[in-house]
Scaffold this active site. Structure first.
Site, PDB file in Angstrom:
ATOM      1  N   CYS A  72      -5.988  -3.308   1.615  1.00  0.00           N
ATOM      2  CA  CYS A  72      -5.867  -3.032   2.816  1.00  0.00           C
ATOM      3  C   CYS A  72      -7.474  -3.023   3.861  1.00  0.00           C
ATOM      4  O   CYS A  72      -8.033  -4.492   3.776  1.00  0.00           O
ATOM      5  CB  CYS A  72      -4.981  -1.527   3.022  1.00  0.00           C
ATOM      6  SG  CYS A  72      -4.579  -2.038   4.793  1.00  0.00           S
ATOM      7  N   GLU A 122       1.220  -1.153  -0.206  1.00  0.00           N
ATOM      8  CA  GLU A 122      -0.175  -0.063   0.385  1.00  0.00           C
ATOM      9  C   GLU A 122       1.040   1.401   0.144  1.00  0.00           C
ATOM     10  O   GLU A 122       2.057   1.669   1.069  1.00  0.00           O
ATOM     11  CB  GLU A 122      -0.811   0.161   1.330  1.00  0.00           C
ATOM     12  CG  GLU A 122      -1.934   1.424   0.953  1.00  0.00           C
ATOM     13  CD  GLU A 122      -2.758   0.943   2.532  1.00  0.00           C
ATOM     14  OE1 GLU A 122      -4.142   1.982   2.275  1.00  0.00           O
ATOM     15  OE2 GLU A 122      -2.838   0.266   3.263  1.00  0.00           O
ATOM     16  N   LEU A 154      22.945   5.105  31.106  1.00  0.00           N
ATOM     17  CA  LEU A 154      23.026   4.007  31.486  1.00  0.00           C
ATOM     18  C   LEU A 154      22.971   3.682  32.895  1.00  0.00           C
ATOM     19  O   LEU A 154      24.345   3.756  33.861  1.00  0.00           O
ATOM     20  CB  LEU A 154      24.369   2.628  31.095  1.00  0.00           C
ATOM     21  CG  LEU A 154      24.262   1.457  31.022  1.00  0.00           C
ATOM     22  CD1 LEU A 154      22.695   0.961  30.343  1.00  0.00           C
ATOM     23  CD2 LEU A 154      25.327   1.418  30.265  1.00  0.00           C
ATOM     24  N   LYS A 210      -8.496   3.275  -3.271  1.00  0.00           N
ATOM     25  CA  LYS A 210      -9.199   2.222  -2.056  1.00  0.00           C
ATOM     26  C   LYS A 210     -10.942   3.253  -0.906  1.00  0.00           C
ATOM     27  O   LYS A 210     -11.102   4.246  -1.102  1.00  0.00           O
ATOM     28  CB  LYS A 210      -8.244   2.399  -0.900  1.00  0.00           C
ATOM     29  CG  LYS A 210      -8.417   1.906   0.744  1.00  0.00           C
ATOM     30  CD  LYS A 210      -7.414   2.286   1.822  1.00  0.00           C
ATOM     31  CE  LYS A 210      -7.835   1.726   2.644  1.00  0.00           C
ATOM     32  NZ  LYS A 210      -6.155   1.962   3.800  1.00  0.00           N
TER      33      LYS A 210
END
Length: 555
Positions: free
Chosen positions: A152, A47, A295, A116
């Site tokens: 879709c 798509e 971290l 569509k």
């Protein structure tokens, strides 16, 4: 003309970039060349491949639409070489409006376009805002074969698109898709496709995009069902690939000869690979050379570091420990051990002096007040400022590390630990963070650039989580245990359940009221948070749009 009894369809499961019309065209040409070498008659792309999906408000620009149309016409001209035809998606400006369209290309021309019809307008989708629904389509005659091309959502809704195509003589359904990942989505797609196969009696080929686009990850996993409901083929998940399939016509219609069935990952493996792909594409498609991560020695930042190394390679990941007086020795050793196991760069930048300087600068203004959350947040905001300075100096995008449990209840500091460009664990609840960490220590995901073995030290997984903003602090000082918290949050966020229903599951009513209050209260923070990979059915952002100013409480 004799109608052919064999059709070789190439399913092109690839990774377009939104807005890169020239790049997407080049990729389509390359893939068509590969399909031609493999003897394909027709290449089915996904798509809106030419524009990338979802293009959102880019389709409001006439220049963008013109570029997309020109690309389709150039690709159509290529088909004059006698090689395979092409089915490819693009945004089209028609007489009645803009359409999410598919072009069928053959013999040097655009032989058909289809628009569509069923425009999705829920969850992550907002197509009615920018597209106009098409007319009910008929099949396309491709070299003597009548092909139906629902796009879709046309197979998901109840408008009868597939039935109309079947009644008009379609022999096979080719469906280009842009279907984003969430956990167990493949099972949902199977059910949708099988429903259409049963109702129409036609084979159905489901081609799905792969790749990350902002918060969405498209996982590929293209497949097909024969008319008898048997699985014709299953392609890989999270991988770009071309599969050429051979379809034969008999008295019962078309049937796929091969049955290549790829392994489809489940649960933690699928979630981890989605996070990895989403981060990789966000970093690479936006042109970042590297990333930097604070971290802390905690599990969230450790998992983010592992995902980053797997996605980008250790040489592109910089980790920084930012200790203050409350940082424990185990956090020091755990962070260092994690960086060493991953093989990434590791720095230590103490924040004591800048935090103390902020406190000193505010001492007169704060005189007579008791130290509390404000002073704790100064630690987080100092860390955030330092990480952003490193980002500015070295061009490394900051990866932010807050999980969905924290983001739900507001246990994150604006302009502090929420600083960053992207968050791969944003849509993972805390217990899912633990599950993915344990899984990664035992497995190396396909396509990962990181090492095998234990990359998240066992002590990080086993110790009580803590922000370490005051002495002996743990998350459970002020929150329910994470298994209970996550269940309450899933009920409130994913299920939209009432307090009464959640209490009936065995939770304390006062606790549920408090978590609901915190959830609503933190909306303003979430609006300012970095994007992150969608993993659940309802992520914060595209799927859940609550007002910031909101006095409703379920009492």
């Amino acid at each position: 003309m004799t109608r052919p009894d064999t059709l070789r369809i190439a399913i092109a499961q690839f990774n377009p970039t939104v807005g890169d019309v020239a790049g997407n065209l080049a990729k389509a040409r390359e893939v068509r060349g590969q399909a031609a070498a493999a003897g394909a008659d027709l290449v089915l792309f996904t798509e809106l491949f030419i524009s990338g999906y979802p293009p959102e408000d880019l389709v409001l620009k006439r220049a963008f639409l013109r570029n997309c149309l020109a690309a389709v016409e150039q690709l159509a001209a290529d088909t004059a070489d006698g090689g395979p035809g092409v089915v490819i998606g693009f945004p089209r400006q028609g007489e009645s409006g803009r359409h999410n369209s598919v072009a069928v290309l053959d013999r040097g021309k655009v032989i058909a376009t289809r628009d569509k019809i069923d425009l999705p307008n829920y969850g992550e989708f907002d197509e009615k805002r920018v597209f106009t629904a098409g007319e009910m389509p008929g099949p396309v005659n491709f070299r003597g074969i009548r092909i139906g091309i629902p796009v879709c959502e046309d197979i998901w809704g109840d408008l009868g698109v597939c039935e109309t195509l079947a009644e008009a003589g379609a022999e096979i359904l080719l469906v280009p898709n842009g279907s984003p990942y969430y956990r167990a989505k493949i099972d949902v797609r199977y059910q949708i496709a099988l429903k259409q196969v049963i109702e129409c009696g036609l084979p159905l080929v489901y081609a799905n995009q792969v790749g990350g686009q902002d918060e969405l990850v498209f996982d590929g996993a293209s497949f097909a069902f024969n008319a008898d409901k048997s699985l014709a083929f299953q392609m890989n998940q999270f991988e770009a690939e071309l599969l050429v399939t051979t379809w034969k016509r008999s008295g019962d219609g078309w049937r796929c000869e091969e049955r290549p069935i790829a392994h489809v990952p489940e649960n933690e493996e699928a979630d981890y690979r989605a996070c990895m792909l989403g981060l990789r594409d966000y970093v690479n498609k936006n042109g970042f050379k590297s990333v930097v991560i604070g971290l802390s020695g905690g599990i969230d930042s450790a998992l983010c570091a592992a995902i980053a190394v797997d996605a980008l390679g250790a040489e592109r990941v910089r980790t920084v420990m930012l200790p203050y007086r409350y940082t424990s020795e185990s956090s020091f050793s755990d962070a260092a051990a994690c960086a060493k196991a991953l093989g990434c760069h590791y720095d230590i930048v103490p924040i004591g002096e800048p935090v103390d300087a902020f406190i000193s600068a505010l001492s007169e203004l704060f005189e007579g007040t008791e130290p509390g959350v404000t002073e704790e947040n100064l630690q987080a905001r100092t860390r955030g400022t330092i990480l952003m300075a490193i980002s500015n100096k070295f061009g490394a995008m900051v990866v932010t590390t807050g999980n969905k449990s924290e983001m739900s209840v507001g246990y994150a500091t604006l302009y502090g630990d929420m600083n960053g460009g992207f968050n791969p664990v944003k849509d993972l609840y805390k217990m899912q963070v633990y599950a993915l960490s344990g899984w990664r220590n035992k497995n190396v995901p396909l396509g990962a650039l990181g090492p095998a073995g234990e990359v998240i030290p066992a002590n990080i997984i086993s110790k009580a989580p803590s922000a370490e903003l005051r002495p002996n602090q743990t998350d459970q000082d002020s929150l329910p245990p994470y298994p209970a918290l996550d269940d309450i949050l899933e009920c409130l966020v994913e299920q939209e359940m009432s307090v009464e229903e959640i209490v009936a599951r065995g939770h304390d009513v006062a606790t549920v009221h408090r978590i609901e209050h915190l959830l609503y209260l933190a909306e303003y923070k979430r609006r300012q948070s970095a994007p992150g990979v969608k993993i659940t059915r309802k992520n914060f952002g595209r799927d859940r749009r609550y007002p910031i100013t909101n006095r409703f409480r379920d009492r």
